[in-house]
Scaffold this motif. Sequence first.
Motif, PDB file in Angstrom:
ATOM      1  N   CYS A 129      60.476   1.651  36.811  1.00 20.92           N
ATOM      2  CA  CYS A 129      61.591   2.611  36.748  1.00 20.92           C
ATOM      3  C   CYS A 129      62.462   2.478  37.986  1.00 20.92           C
ATOM      4  CB  CYS A 129      61.052   4.050  36.682  1.00 20.92           C
ATOM      5  SG  CYS A 129      60.461   4.526  35.057  1.00 20.92           S
ATOM      6  N   GLN A 130      61.817   2.442  39.156  1.00 22.09           N
ATOM      7  CA  GLN A 130      62.581   2.370  40.413  1.00 22.09           C
ATOM      8  C   GLN A 130      63.393   1.079  40.488  1.00 22.09           C
ATOM      9  OE1 GLN A 130      63.238   4.720  42.222  1.00 22.09           O
ATOM     10  NE2 GLN A 130      61.598   6.220  41.988  1.00 22.09           N
ATOM     11  N   GLN A 131      62.765  -0.010  40.055  1.00 22.18           N
ATOM     12  CA  GLN A 131      63.448  -1.304  40.083  1.00 22.18           C
ATOM     13  C   GLN A 131      64.695  -1.280  39.202  1.00 22.18           C
ATOM     14  OE1 GLN A 131      61.537  -5.103  38.971  1.00 22.18           O
ATOM     15  NE2 GLN A 131      60.092  -4.576  40.605  1.00 22.18           N
ATOM     16  N   ALA A 141      64.012  16.347  33.746  1.00 23.37           N
ATOM     17  CA  ALA A 141      63.212  16.630  34.960  1.00 23.37           C
ATOM     18  C   ALA A 141      62.700  15.329  35.575  1.00 23.37           C
ATOM     19  CB  ALA A 141      62.046  17.549  34.610  1.00 23.37           C
ATOM     20  N   LEU A 142      62.244  14.430  34.734  1.00 25.43           N
ATOM     21  CA  LEU A 142      61.701  13.163  35.243  1.00 25.43           C
ATOM     22  C   LEU A 142      62.815  12.341  35.908  1.00 25.43           C
ATOM     23  CD1 LEU A 142      59.185  11.415  35.504  1.00 25.43           C
ATOM     24  CD2 LEU A 142      59.630  10.500  33.227  1.00 25.43           C
ATOM     25  N   GLY A 201      64.960  11.295  43.286  1.00 24.99           N
ATOM     26  CA  GLY A 201      64.638  11.863  44.600  1.00 24.99           C
ATOM     27  C   GLY A 201      64.994  13.324  44.746  1.00 24.99           C
ATOM     28  N   ARG A 202      65.342  14.006  43.643  1.00 26.60           N
ATOM     29  CA  ARG A 202      65.684  15.422  43.744  1.00 26.60           C
ATOM     30  C   ARG A 202      64.497  16.290  43.340  1.00 26.60           C
ATOM     31  NH1 ARG A 202      70.595  12.992  42.218  1.00 26.60           N
ATOM     32  NH2 ARG A 202      70.121  13.072  40.009  1.00 26.60           N
ATOM     33  N   LYS A 225      54.096  18.627  42.680  1.00 24.84           N
ATOM     34  CA  LYS A 225      55.531  18.559  42.969  1.00 24.84           C
ATOM     35  C   LYS A 225      55.977  17.145  43.344  1.00 24.84           C
ATOM     36  CE  LYS A 225      58.532  21.843  45.103  1.00 24.84           C
ATOM     37  NZ  LYS A 225      58.817  23.144  45.089  1.00 24.84           N
ATOM     38  N   ASN A 226      55.729  16.198  42.516  1.00 35.52           N
ATOM     39  CA  ASN A 226      56.090  14.806  42.790  1.00 35.52           C
ATOM     40  C   ASN A 226      56.119  14.057  41.462  1.00 35.52           C
ATOM     41  OD1 ASN A 226      53.331  14.371  42.133  1.00 35.52           O
ATOM     42  ND2 ASN A 226      52.846  15.054  44.192  1.00 35.52           N
TER      43      ASN A 226
END
Length: 469
Positions: free
Chosen positions: A362-364, A392-393, A399-400, A410-411
Amino acid sequence: MNYSRRHLLQGSLAAGGSLAAFGDQHLAEELERKLRGRRPLGIVFCVSDGMSQGVLSMSEAFSQQVRSQGTVWWNLMSSQKAVMGLMDTASSSSLVTDSAAASSAWSGGQRIPNGKINVDEQGREIESLGETLEKSHLRLGLVSSATITHATPAAFAATVPNRGQEESIAEQYLNRVDVLLGGGSRFFDPKVRKDHQNLFEIFEKQNYQVIRTRNELLHSKSEKLLGTFSPGYLPYELDRKHDEELMKKIPSLAEMTEAALSRFLSSGDPFLMQMEGARIDHAAHQNDIGAILHEQLAFDDAVAKVLTLTAHREDILVILTSDHGNANPGLNGTGSSYRETNRSFSKVAEITRSTENFLSQCQQELRHSKLDLAEFFTSTYGFAPSANELDALMERLSGREVVEWSQQHKNSVGLLGQIVGNVTGVGWTGICHTADPTQLTSTGPGANQFAGLIRNDSVRDRLLRLLPI
Ligand SMILES: [Zn+2]
């Protein structure tokens, strides 16, 4: 009274012998004879790291579902051969232990603060099992799906004030541990080590066969073996299974276990071997139900290998346990009268990636602005999340903060675990280790030493009473 005699007597008392018998020379000798006949030649200590009770019960249901057969651990627990117990886990600094203090308690025989390996509050070094066995020329083997220098294997043979000192741990293994199989090549590699020492070469000079691939492991012959199959941890079994290249290069935990144990069994020398399914713990930290159940089945396959290899022997003690619970996953009943529960849980089998793998992809793709989160989520988890869950995801991935009252959740991993749990029914208490006692199942000579509720810092004495030192 010599050392082993003293331990034998303590053993008979702990096993239910009368205190009045202590001091009676004749009775003591009889007890000693009795125990001597039941001492194992070798002990295989199997650790499902971070396994809460719910992992064991869900892996049984999962195995029935995906393999049409139950797990070996569950089956052993229901047989006459098993001695059942619980492990009281804690460290000297906390009700909740980490793996370093937990494995040090087993190995050094006392509780120490979290984060240290065989070093107490005052900074004093404690003798590890590996050092004790070395003095009596007993052989030691370590197998793990983490780095082989990670806390749980490390505490059986090394002493460092900080568990992160894996380069030093690697050095301490030389000639103390005969068989080392797992991840963590970077701690032996001169190109990566801070001191540029070539530990591969140093081990080779001491007659270790140094191997790096599954194929080399399957064809290895040497009695002494250093096999590191990845720079860091070995990949999650769930990811390995879905990647042909990884399947070719990285052995399974069962294959590493077979390679190590068959060497010890054929040599006929007394031994202790620790086999660790390390990434059950990592998957629990990530609230990852897919990865944790595949890891637990991989661990169970390794246990099956141990029990098959030792089935015709009466001189091997096998112990199955965990060092601490983690995130306490459990299957919640779903639907009216819980009638949806089985159907909900069956969705776990459709998950095709670990959380670690999913989030890094996902980050990539986010970085390249081409993430289609709804599509990627559905292809990974086998169901479409609701619009709110998806929003939400995405917020979290960007990063919010999202609204979440549980600080532990909470992550990204906490949020993802809950979204997946809404469909599978699996809930988690948090993302950290927990204080509960862990399962303990033993079979073989001396298994009754591990009956009932025992403290983690009593394991060392119980093992040394049994081993021929
Ligand atoms: Zn952990």
